[in-house]
Design a protein around this motif. Structure first.
Motif, PDB file in Angstrom:
ATOM      1  N   PRO A  42       0.786  -1.298  -0.055  1.00 62.46           N
ATOM      2  CA  PRO A  42       0.133   0.153  -0.014  1.00 62.46           C
ATOM      3  C   PRO A  42       0.896   1.470  -0.056  1.00 62.46           C
ATOM      4  CG  PRO A  42       0.246  -0.989   2.287  1.00 62.46           C
ATOM      5  CD  PRO A  42       0.564  -2.017   1.360  1.00 62.46           C
ATOM      6  N   ALA A  43       1.956   1.409   0.701  1.00 63.69           N
ATOM      7  CA  ALA A  43       2.704   2.576   0.858  1.00 63.69           C
ATOM      8  C   ALA A  43       3.516   2.846  -0.339  1.00 63.69           C
ATOM      9  CB  ALA A  43       3.727   2.414   1.842  1.00 63.69           C
ATOM     10  N   GLY A  86       4.429  12.340   4.592  1.00 64.74           N
ATOM     11  CA  GLY A  86       3.711  12.163   5.766  1.00 64.74           C
ATOM     12  C   GLY A  86       2.580  11.070   5.595  1.00 64.74           C
ATOM     13  N   ILE A  87       1.913  11.102   4.682  1.00 65.31           N
ATOM     14  CA  ILE A  87       0.804  10.285   4.284  1.00 65.31           C
ATOM     15  C   ILE A  87       1.001   8.911   4.177  1.00 65.31           C
ATOM     16  CG2 ILE A  87       0.302  10.648   2.056  1.00 65.31           C
ATOM     17  CD1 ILE A  87      -2.871  10.591   2.817  1.00 65.31           C
ATOM     18  N   THR A  88       2.373   8.868   3.399  1.00 68.33           N
ATOM     19  CA  THR A  88       2.924   7.513   2.989  1.00 68.33           C
ATOM     20  C   THR A  88       3.469   6.906   4.137  1.00 68.33           C
ATOM     21  OG1 THR A  88       3.552   8.373   0.711  1.00 68.33           O
ATOM     22  CG2 THR A  88       4.748   6.576   1.541  1.00 68.33           C
ATOM     23  N   ALA A  89       4.052   7.585   4.990  1.00 67.14           N
ATOM     24  CA  ALA A  89       4.702   6.883   6.301  1.00 67.14           C
ATOM     25  C   ALA A  89       3.344   6.215   7.268  1.00 67.14           C
ATOM     26  CB  ALA A  89       5.555   8.029   6.885  1.00 67.14           C
ATOM     27  N   TRP A  90       2.278   7.298   7.305  1.00 71.16           N
ATOM     28  CA  TRP A  90       1.336   6.895   7.858  1.00 71.16           C
ATOM     29  C   TRP A  90       0.589   5.541   7.564  1.00 71.16           C
ATOM     30  CZ3 TRP A  90      -4.113   6.916   6.395  1.00 71.16           C
ATOM     31  CH2 TRP A  90      -4.932   6.563   7.898  1.00 71.16           C
ATOM     32  N   ILE A  91       0.367   5.568   5.916  1.00 66.58           N
ATOM     33  CA  ILE A  91      -0.012   4.142   5.327  1.00 66.58           C
ATOM     34  C   ILE A  91       0.972   3.122   5.662  1.00 66.58           C
ATOM     35  CG2 ILE A  91      -0.658   3.192   3.172  1.00 66.58           C
ATOM     36  CD1 ILE A  91      -1.590   5.805   2.008  1.00 66.58           C
ATOM     37  N   GLY A  92       2.135   3.228   5.815  1.00 68.85           N
ATOM     38  CA  GLY A  92       3.281   2.159   5.888  1.00 68.85           C
ATOM     39  C   GLY A  92       2.882   1.594   7.399  1.00 68.85           C
ATOM     40  N   ALA A 133       0.538   0.507   8.835  1.00 70.48           N
ATOM     41  CA  ALA A 133      -0.478  -0.237   9.067  1.00 70.48           C
ATOM     42  C   ALA A 133      -0.179  -1.656   8.433  1.00 70.48           C
ATOM     43  CB  ALA A 133      -1.666   0.160   8.193  1.00 70.48           C
ATOM     44  N   TYR A 134       1.097  -1.733   7.501  1.00 70.19           N
ATOM     45  CA  TYR A 134       1.310  -3.169   6.988  1.00 70.19           C
ATOM     46  C   TYR A 134       2.690  -3.050   6.794  1.00 70.19           C
ATOM     47  CZ  TYR A 134       1.448  -6.982   3.915  1.00 70.19           C
ATOM     48  OH  TYR A 134       1.731  -8.416   3.154  1.00 70.19           O
ATOM     49  N   ALA A 135       3.452  -3.851   7.256  1.00 67.18           N
ATOM     50  CA  ALA A 135       4.985  -3.845   7.108  1.00 67.18           C
ATOM     51  C   ALA A 135       5.259  -4.616   5.695  1.00 67.18           C
ATOM     52  CB  ALA A 135       5.677  -4.745   8.076  1.00 67.18           C
ATOM     53  N   GLN A 136       5.821  -3.732   4.785  1.00 66.51           N
ATOM     54  CA  GLN A 136       6.037  -4.408   3.458  1.00 66.51           C
ATOM     55  C   GLN A 136       7.425  -5.098   3.303  1.00 66.51           C
ATOM     56  OE1 GLN A 136       3.897  -0.788   1.019  1.00 66.51           O
ATOM     57  NE2 GLN A 136       6.056  -1.310   0.591  1.00 66.51           N
ATOM     58  N   ALA A 137       7.454  -5.890   2.455  1.00 64.16           N
ATOM     59  CA  ALA A 137       8.895  -6.852   2.301  1.00 64.16           C
ATOM     60  C   ALA A 137       9.948  -5.773   1.990  1.00 64.16           C
ATOM     61  CB  ALA A 137       8.818  -7.934   1.426  1.00 64.16           C
ATOM     62  N   LYS A 138       9.663  -4.889   0.716  1.00 66.28           N
ATOM     63  CA  LYS A 138      10.520  -3.834   0.602  1.00 66.28           C
ATOM     64  C   LYS A 138       9.701  -2.472   0.910  1.00 66.28           C
ATOM     65  CE  LYS A 138      12.852  -6.066  -3.205  1.00 66.28           C
ATOM     66  NZ  LYS A 138      13.349  -6.229  -4.551  1.00 66.28           N
ATOM     67  N   PRO A 139      10.199  -1.964   2.177  1.00 64.02           N
ATOM     68  CA  PRO A 139       9.522  -0.580   2.433  1.00 64.02           C
ATOM     69  C   PRO A 139      10.110   0.446   1.738  1.00 64.02           C
ATOM     70  CG  PRO A 139      11.182  -1.165   3.907  1.00 64.02           C
ATOM     71  CD  PRO A 139      10.934  -2.611   2.949  1.00 64.02           C
ATOM     72  N   VAL A 140       9.511   1.630   1.267  1.00 61.02           N
ATOM     73  CA  VAL A 140       9.488   2.717   0.517  1.00 61.02           C
ATOM     74  C   VAL A 140      10.727   3.571   1.576  1.00 61.02           C
ATOM     75  CG1 VAL A 140       7.310   3.177  -0.551  1.00 61.02           C
ATOM     76  CG2 VAL A 140       7.651   4.095   1.569  1.00 61.02           C
TER      77      VAL A 140
END
Length: 256
Positions: A32-33, A107-113, A115-122
């Motif tokens: 999602p992020a 800011g909104i991307t960090a907030w979205i991130g 909620a779900y820990a991605q395998a490759k975070p932004v």
């Protein structure tokens, strides 16, 4: 009118970027992020140049149309000071607007991130702001072309049409050439077609190469193009050449 509503328009642009990122994140269950950041950057790359060209119309083209420049040019200073001062102020304003939009998107991307820990975070640190710096340069090149059109064009509407046409071509021709080299079956005589498009590289900057969002989306600096320094230098040179040509055209322009 655009000058009077600059703050409100900038606020609406920020809302558009945030809403697009938030809604886009809902369409991806695993990243999602990444999707939010990607869509937000796409919106920024579209709306900021359009906003900048509209402001350019107000600051230069409309003044020529309404004869407001007559009082400005009566001061004992060269004509190009009038042009350089306005384009420098507009370039700085667009950079500030873009940084505000980028900060909101981060800011909104960090907030979205969260909620779900991605395998490759932004990567919202240095890679992200390098991406924003490249976008600022992209916008400046478009504004430089718009400045030249504002000086030589007879109607303000041509500035918007010409600048947006330039933006579309400069951002797409290299991508089309690369696509034809990989998928030559898409069109007949693909080599001839791609060779004709390659000629545009001699007269236009490759603005597609300034889109380096992949380093922020996947947090890998090795995704930065190998010739990034050449693309940055050529974009700056192209921008300076257009501004110099616009200043020269203004000094020789005859006003009715």
């Amino acid at each position: 009118m655009m000058r009077a509503r600059f703050a409100s328009i900038s606020l609406w642009l920020l809302v558009a970027v945030l809403v697009t990122a938030a809604l886009g994140a809902q369409f991806s269950g695993r990243q999602p992020a990444t999707v939010a950041l990607d869509l937000g950057l796409s919106v920024i790359r579209i709306v900021v140049p359009v906003f900048g060209v509209l402001m350019l119309q107000e600051l230069i083209s409309r003044e020529f149309e309404r004869k407001l420049f007559l009082s400005t040019l009566t001061y004992p200073r060269p004509r190009h000071h009038f042009l350089l001062g306005r384009i420098a102020a507009l370039a700085a304003l667009m950079a500030i607007v873009l940084c505000v939009l980028a900060a909101g998107l981060a800011g909104i991307t960090a907030w979205i991130g969260q909620a779900y820990a991605q395998a490759k975070p932004v990567a919202l640190g240095l890679p992200y702001w390098i991406t924003i710096g490249f976008i600022i340069l992209d916008v400046w090149v478009i504004l430089a072309l718009g400045t030249l059109l504002a000086v030589v064009a007879s109607t303000p509407s041509f500035v918007l049409i010409g600048a947006l046409g330039f933006m579309l071509v400069a951002r797409s021709f290299s991508t089309i050439v690369a696509l034809l080299q990989r998928e030559s079956w898409l069109v007949d005589n693909a080599e001839t077609y791609s060779g004709s498009l390659n000629l545009l590289s001699y007269v236009l900057p490759d603005l597609a190469a300034l889109d380096v969002r992949m380093i922020a989306l996947y947090g890998q600096m090795d995704l930065l193009p190998a010739q990034w320094a050449w693309h940055v230098g050529s974009a700056f040179a192209y921008c300076a050449a257009l501004i110099a040509l616009a200043a020269w055209a203004l000094t020789r322009k005859r006003f009715a």
